[in-house]
Write an enzyme that holds these catalytic residues in place. Structure first.
Site, PDB file in Angstrom:
ATOM      1  N   CYS A 142      26.072   3.544  54.800  1.00  0.00           N
ATOM      2  CA  CYS A 142      25.418   2.507  53.987  1.00  0.00           C
ATOM      3  C   CYS A 142      24.405   3.112  53.008  1.00  0.00           C
ATOM      4  CB  CYS A 142      24.807   1.435  54.877  1.00  0.00           C
ATOM      5  SG  CYS A 142      24.425  -0.099  53.964  1.00  0.00           S
ATOM      6  N   SER A 192      26.077  -4.959  54.806  1.00  0.00           N
ATOM      7  CA  SER A 192      24.771  -5.616  54.763  1.00  0.00           C
ATOM      8  C   SER A 192      23.892  -4.816  53.806  1.00  0.00           C
ATOM      9  CB  SER A 192      24.149  -5.672  56.166  1.00  0.00           C
ATOM     10  OG  SER A 192      22.876  -6.282  56.138  1.00  0.00           O
ATOM     11  N   HIS A 235      28.789  -0.799  57.521  1.00  0.00           N
ATOM     12  CA  HIS A 235      28.198  -0.527  58.838  1.00  0.00           C
ATOM     13  C   HIS A 235      29.252  -0.714  59.925  1.00  0.00           C
ATOM     14  CE1 HIS A 235      23.905   0.108  58.143  1.00  0.00           C
ATOM     15  NE2 HIS A 235      23.952  -0.824  57.202  1.00  0.00           N
ATOM     16  N   GLU A 237      29.480   0.744  62.590  1.00  0.00           N
ATOM     17  CA  GLU A 237      28.881   0.915  63.914  1.00  0.00           C
ATOM     18  C   GLU A 237      28.273  -0.372  64.464  1.00  0.00           C
ATOM     19  OE1 GLU A 237      25.288   1.263  61.273  1.00  0.00           O
ATOM     20  OE2 GLU A 237      27.431   1.680  61.126  1.00  0.00           O
TER      21      GLU A 237
END
Length: 304
Positions: A142, A192, A235, A237
């Protein structure tokens, strides 16, 4: 094979409870193999949450992984207990003489600032420069990906009209690429962020390949041709509830924030979020560890 972490680290119990194979130092030392040395520069505010997320995927391969957690000296986290940081984290100065098979640089909630205005930017550039000679492959996430593309290739980031927030569909550009091997023709991943990098800027750098992208979320996975640097703009993860937690946090702060897209069933926040990216995330992290790190890193890291 399991991931090797201290038994006192909160992630040890979290992952054990999820039936994920983790190993403490005593047991790992009885195995006659060299574990992969992976460092994680954790720039996220809630560091324990991010540890759990990343270690969950690093443990989901046949490879033994030894993890070192790194924090910045130029900025102190206010969202993680100091005793946790003191016990489990090192500063860059503590480990800069070592060499690592892999390094993960996480995202950070600073993408609306100019890179040079970020408190720890100078320290981060020192780490990214050090990684050229002390790390075999670096995985940027990110904002970390935007920072890496900017530092290494002078690729700028651009403000978005509204936050890219939700779970979006992506496609693979090269079905034979090692990093995306095993992904479906269409797969999902969370984003995000308030900023983006653009395809036309990346295409100007001959050493970079765009391996995956999205009609709505844009460029997703970028890598150097030798896979020494991998940049993921989302993201993968994230846990099932991370986007929900971020949405609630921003609403409580009074921010204008829309519901994360393609996340709640029927856009109903009372419904359980749809967890549609766990499989793709496992594939991408596993491919990075296997093809970008394990298959090519030298057995003797001193020769790196």
């Amino acid at each position: 094979m399991p991931i090797k972490i201290p038994i006192e680290l909160p992630a040890f119990q979290v992952l054990s409870d999820e039936n994920i194979f983790v190993m403490n130092n005593e047991r790992a030392n009885t195995q006659d193999i060299r574990p992969l040395k992976i460092a994680i520069l954790n720039l996220m505010p809630k560091k324990i949450v991010t540890e759990n997320q990343l270690l969950r995927y690093l443990s989901n391969t046949p490879l033994q992984v030894e993890v070192s957690l790194i924090q910045t000296k130029s900025y102190t986290s206010h969202n993680t207990p100091p005793e946790h940081l003191n016990k489990f984290y090192s500063y860059f100065d503590d480990i800069k003489q070592e060499k690592f098979d892999g390094l993960i640089i996480t995202g950070a909630p600073v993408e609306q600032m100019a890179f040079e205005e970020v408190t720890y930017w100078k320290e981060l550039t020192e780490i990214m420069e050090w990684s050229k000679t002390h790390v075999f492959s670096t995985f940027y996430i990110c904002w970390g990906a935007q920072a890496g593309l900017y530092y290494h290739y002078d690729i700028p980031k651009y403000d978005l009209d509204e936050k890219m927030f939700g779970v979006f569909s992506h496609w693979v550009n090269d079905e034979k690429a090692d990093l995306t091997r095993g992904l479906d023709d269409v797969f999902y991943a969370p984003h995000s962020r308030h900023t983006e990098v653009k395809r036309e800027d990346i295409e100007k750098v001959s050493n970079l390949e765009i391996l995956s992208e999205s009609e709505e979320a844009g460029v997703f996975i970028v890598a150097t041709k030798d896979r020494r640097n991998v940049f993921v703009t989302g993201h993968m993860e994230y846990d099932r509830n991370t986007l929900m937690d971020e949405y609630i946090r921003d609403k409580e702060k009074g921010d204008e924030i829309a519901l994360p897209k393609n996340y709640f069933r029927n856009d109903d926040i009372n419904q359980k979020p749809l967890y549609t990216w766990r499989g793709p995330a496992s594939i991408v992290f596993g491919n990075w560890l296997n093809y970008c790190v394990y298959q090519n890193t030298p057995f003797d890291l001193n020769t790196l």
